[in-house]
Design an enzyme around this catalytic site. Structure first.
Site, PDB file in Angstrom:
ATOM      1  N   GLY A  46       6.907  12.402  25.801  1.00 47.13           N
ATOM      2  CA  GLY A  46       6.248  11.529  24.839  1.00 47.13           C
ATOM      3  C   GLY A  46       6.091  12.097  23.438  1.00 47.13           C
ATOM      4  O   GLY A  46       6.072  11.360  22.470  1.00 47.13           O
ATOM      5  N   GLU A 102       1.019  16.926  20.939  1.00 51.24           N
ATOM      6  CA  GLU A 102       0.928  15.908  21.995  1.00 51.24           C
ATOM      7  C   GLU A 102       1.066  14.508  21.417  1.00 51.24           C
ATOM      8  O   GLU A 102       0.714  14.264  20.261  1.00 51.24           O
ATOM      9  CB  GLU A 102      -0.447  16.017  22.686  1.00 51.24           C
ATOM     10  CG  GLU A 102      -0.412  16.647  24.056  1.00 51.24           C
ATOM     11  CD  GLU A 102       0.172  15.764  25.140  1.00 51.24           C
ATOM     12  OE1 GLU A 102       1.121  14.991  24.864  1.00 51.24           O
ATOM     13  OE2 GLU A 102      -0.315  15.835  26.276  1.00 51.24           O
ATOM     14  N   ASP A 106      -5.779  11.105  26.442  1.00 47.16           N
ATOM     15  CA  ASP A 106      -6.440   9.977  27.093  1.00 47.16           C
ATOM     16  C   ASP A 106      -7.678  10.527  27.810  1.00 47.16           C
ATOM     17  O   ASP A 106      -8.671  10.830  27.153  1.00 47.16           O
ATOM     18  CB  ASP A 106      -5.397   9.340  28.024  1.00 47.16           C
ATOM     19  CG  ASP A 106      -5.834   8.039  28.658  1.00 47.16           C
ATOM     20  OD1 ASP A 106      -6.566   7.289  28.018  1.00 47.16           O
ATOM     21  OD2 ASP A 106      -5.425   7.766  29.797  1.00 47.16           O
ATOM     22  N   GLY A 108      -7.907  13.432  28.941  1.00 52.29           N
ATOM     23  CA  GLY A 108      -7.998  14.822  28.494  1.00 52.29           C
ATOM     24  C   GLY A 108      -7.618  15.826  29.567  1.00 52.29           C
ATOM     25  O   GLY A 108      -7.509  17.018  29.298  1.00 52.29           O
ATOM     26  N   THR A 110      -4.739  16.287  31.299  1.00 53.65           N
ATOM     27  CA  THR A 110      -3.419  16.912  31.174  1.00 53.65           C
ATOM     28  C   THR A 110      -3.477  18.062  30.171  1.00 53.65           C
ATOM     29  O   THR A 110      -3.084  19.197  30.482  1.00 53.65           O
ATOM     30  CB  THR A 110      -2.372  15.882  30.699  1.00 53.65           C
ATOM     31  OG1 THR A 110      -2.395  14.773  31.585  1.00 53.65           O
ATOM     32  CG2 THR A 110      -0.978  16.481  30.672  1.00 53.65           C
ATOM     33  N   ARG A 168      10.740   4.040  24.300  1.00 54.59           N
ATOM     34  CA  ARG A 168      10.247   5.196  23.547  1.00 54.59           C
ATOM     35  C   ARG A 168      10.817   5.220  22.132  1.00 54.59           C
ATOM     36  O   ARG A 168      10.286   5.881  21.262  1.00 54.59           O
ATOM     37  CB  ARG A 168      10.670   6.501  24.240  1.00 54.59           C
ATOM     38  CG  ARG A 168      10.043   6.734  25.604  1.00 54.59           C
ATOM     39  CD  ARG A 168      10.456   8.130  26.096  1.00 54.59           C
ATOM     40  NE  ARG A 168      10.171   8.345  27.508  1.00 54.59           N
ATOM     41  CZ  ARG A 168       9.030   8.811  27.994  1.00 54.59           C
ATOM     42  NH1 ARG A 168       8.042   9.107  27.182  1.00 54.59           N
ATOM     43  NH2 ARG A 168       8.868   9.001  29.283  1.00 54.59           N
TER      44      ARG A 168
HETATM   45  P1  IMP Z   1      -4.619  12.322  30.125  1.00 51.96           P
HETATM   46  O1  IMP Z   1      -4.423  13.472  31.058  1.00 51.96           O
HETATM   47  O2  IMP Z   1      -5.415  11.215  30.767  1.00 51.96           O
HETATM   48  O3  IMP Z   1      -5.188  12.720  28.799  1.00 51.96           O
HETATM   49  O4  IMP Z   1      -3.197  11.668  29.959  1.00 51.96           O
HETATM   50  C1  IMP Z   1      -2.365  11.923  28.914  1.00 51.96           C
HETATM   51  C2  IMP Z   1      -0.997  11.383  29.223  1.00 51.96           C
HETATM   52  O5  IMP Z   1      -1.103  10.055  29.777  1.00 51.96           O
HETATM   53  C3  IMP Z   1      -0.187  11.222  27.974  1.00 51.96           C
HETATM   54  O6  IMP Z   1       0.552  12.385  27.679  1.00 51.96           O
HETATM   55  C4  IMP Z   1       0.696  10.038  28.308  1.00 51.96           C
HETATM   56  O7  IMP Z   1       1.846  10.476  29.009  1.00 51.96           O
HETATM   57  C5  IMP Z   1      -0.114   9.206  29.249  1.00 51.96           C
HETATM   58  N1  IMP Z   1      -0.774   8.066  28.566  1.00 51.96           N
HETATM   59  C6  IMP Z   1      -2.091   7.890  28.393  1.00 51.96           C
HETATM   60  N2  IMP Z   1      -2.351   6.729  27.760  1.00 51.96           N
HETATM   61  C7  IMP Z   1      -1.147   6.184  27.495  1.00 51.96           C
HETATM   62  C8  IMP Z   1      -0.746   4.966  26.830  1.00 51.96           C
HETATM   63  O8  IMP Z   1      -1.556   4.139  26.337  1.00 51.96           O
HETATM   64  N3  IMP Z   1       0.593   4.748  26.771  1.00 51.96           N
HETATM   65  C9  IMP Z   1       1.515   5.608  27.293  1.00 51.96           C
HETATM   66  N4  IMP Z   1       1.189   6.747  27.918  1.00 51.96           N
HETATM   67  C10 IMP Z   1      -0.141   7.027  28.016  1.00 51.96           C
HETATM   68 MG    MG Z   2       2.805  12.247  28.138  1.00 50.79          MG
END
Ligand code: IMP
Ligand code: MG
Length: 184
Positions: A46, A102, A106, A108, A110, A168
C-alpha cells in the site's frame, strides 16, 4: 472486472490535494533530516505510491528499503494485531536513521508490531510517516511524526490502497461504497 466507478462513493482526496501535501511532507522531512542520511522503509504494497512520490520531494541523500507484512487471523478489512513478515529488509538498520513510510494507520496494530521489530534492531532513530490516519479507529497509541491527512472512519481505496487488491493505481483517494464491496 468492473470499472472502479461502480465502487466509488466519492473522491475523498483529489490528486492535486495529495500531491500538494506530499510536497509539503517532503520539505518537512528534508528540513528535519538535514545532515543525515535516512533509510526510508516502505511497507508493501500500500505504501508504494506514497513513497515514490514522497522521495521526489526529499532533498537529503537517503536510501530506501521494503518490507512486506501480512496480518493474519482476521478478515481482509480488519487487522488482527498479529503480523507475519512476508519479506524482510535487505539492509541493516543498526545505527541508521529510519523513517517508516505507511499508507494508512487504522487500528494501529500493524505498525506497532513493525515498529517493535525495527526498534529491536537498534536504529539510531525511528520515526513514522503516514499518508492517512484513520484516527478514530485507533486501538493502540501510535507515535506519528508526519501525517498527510486525518480521515474519517470510512473504507478508502486508490493511491496504493486496494479494494481487494485492485485499483491501487488510481491517483486519488476514494471512499468505497459500503454496499458495493468486492468479494472476499
Ligand atoms: P491497522 O493494523 O488496523 O492499523 O491496519 C493497517 C492496514 O490495514 C493498512 O496498512 C491497510 O493495509 C489496511 N487498511 C486499513 N484501513 C484501510 C482502508 O480504508 N482501505 C484500505 N486498506 C486499509
Ligand atoms: Mg497495508
Amino acid at each position: 472486472m468492473q470499472d472502479y466507478h461502480e465502487f466509488l462513493e466519492e473522491i475523498l482526496i483529489s490528486e492535486g490535494a495529495l500531491q500538494a501535501r506530499i510536497r509539503e511532507l517532503g520539505a518537512d522531512i528534508s528540513r528535519d533530516y538535514a545532515g543525515k542520511t535516512p533509510i526510508l522503509i516502505c511497507i508493501l504494497r500500500g505504501g508504494v505510491m506514497f513513497l515514490t512520490d514522497l522521495v521526489r520531494h526529499i532533498t537529503v541523500p537517503h536510501m530506501m528499503d521494503f518490507m512486506a507484512v501480512s496480518s493474519y487471523g482476521a478478515g481482509a478489512r480488519q487487522s488482527s494485531g498479529h503480523v507475519r513478515i512476508a519479506h524482510d529488509l535487505n539492509t541493516s538498520i543498526k545505527d541508521q536513521d529510519v523513517l517508516l513510510v505507511e499508507d494508512i494507520i487504522d487500528s494501529g496494530h500493524t505498525i506497532t508490531e513493525v515498529l517493535s521489530l525495527l526498534q529491536s534492531r537498534q536504529p539510531a532513530s525511528l520515526k513514522v510517516c503516514t499518508l492517512l490516519d484513520k484516527a478514530e479507529r485507533r486501538e493502540i497509541e501510535v507515535p506519528i511524526d508526519y501525517c498527510g491527512f486525518v480521515i474519517p472512519n470510512r473504507f478508502v481505496f486508490g493511491y496504493g490502497l486496494d479494494l481487494d487488491e485492485f485499483y491501487r493505481n488510481l491517483p486519488f483517494i476514494g471512499v468505497a461504497q459500503p454496499d458495493r464491496i468486492l468479494r472476499k
